[in-house]
Scaffold this active site. Structure first.
Site: not given
Ligand code: ADP
Length: 192
Positions: A14, A89, A128, A134, A146
């Site tokens: 996204k 969400r 990532r 992160r 998640r």
């Protein structure tokens, strides 16, 4: 206005696609994840609260998220349109979003839902996590949580937009350019 909900599980792409869509279509980008991370960095009260959920891979409570998004939306002023990335969400958030768009005489034009198989998501996020800094991408248990939260609480948001004939499923596997092409054609055909 052209108001897009860019939807999909964590790791679906996204953020990457939002940047491309913003420059192609001249839209404002509102990413709840980016706004939370900016608040965490500057150590605001909102940031501290958000961090306690994000680090576990849970959703930040609706009341907090909706209030924050609404104020960012109002700060943005006049725009050709918006890309909502990471929001809504939950169905509650989707209803709130319609409410405040309608106050401005507009609504969501379409939802673009990036579809990516679960194992590919986990691999992308772990990759990532190696260089993004992160914390929520560095731990496989947090990543799995998640995805579980997405399946249990967020996936239903697609039904909300499907019932309004605004849902567009997009294959999220391929090169960045290929996926951008699929998203752009869906926007162009809905804009005719
Ligand atoms: P990703 O889609 O890769 O998980 P985001 O940057 O969109 O990443 O979001 C990171 C985290 O921020 C989420 O796991 C969640 O804890 C929180 N978050 C983001 N958007 C929302 C939202 N709309 N409602 C509740 N929590 C959110």
């Amino acid at each position: 206005m052209l108001n897009i909900v860019l939807f999909g599980p964590p790791g679906a792409g996204k953020g990457t696609q939002s940047e491309l869509l913003v420059s192609q279509f001249g839209l404002n980008h509102l990413s709840t994840g980016d706004i939370f991370r900016a608040n965490i960095k500057s150590e605001t009260e909102l940031g501290k609260l958000a961090k306690s959920y994000i680090d576990k891979g849970e959703l930040v409570p609706d009341e907090v998220t909706i209030g924050m998004l609404k104020s960012e939306f109002e700060k943005a002023g006049d725009a050709k349109g918006f890309i909502f990335d990471g929001f809504p969400r939950t169905t509650e958030q989707a209803k709130a979003l319609s409410g405040f768009l309608q106050e401005k005489g507009t609504d969501i034009t379409l939802m673009l839902a990036l579809e990516v198989p679960e194992e590919e998501l986990v691999n992308r996020l772990l990759l990532r996590g190696k260089d993004s800094g992160r914390a929520d991408d560095a731990d496989e248990n947090v990543i799995r949580n998640r995805i579980k939260v997405y399946n249990e609480q967020t996936a239903v948001v697609a039904d909300f937009y499907n019932a309004l004939s605004k849902f567009n499923g997009i294959n999220g596997v391929g090169s960045i350019e290929q996926i951008f092409e699929r998203l752009s054609s869906a926007i162009n055909s809905s804009n005719k």
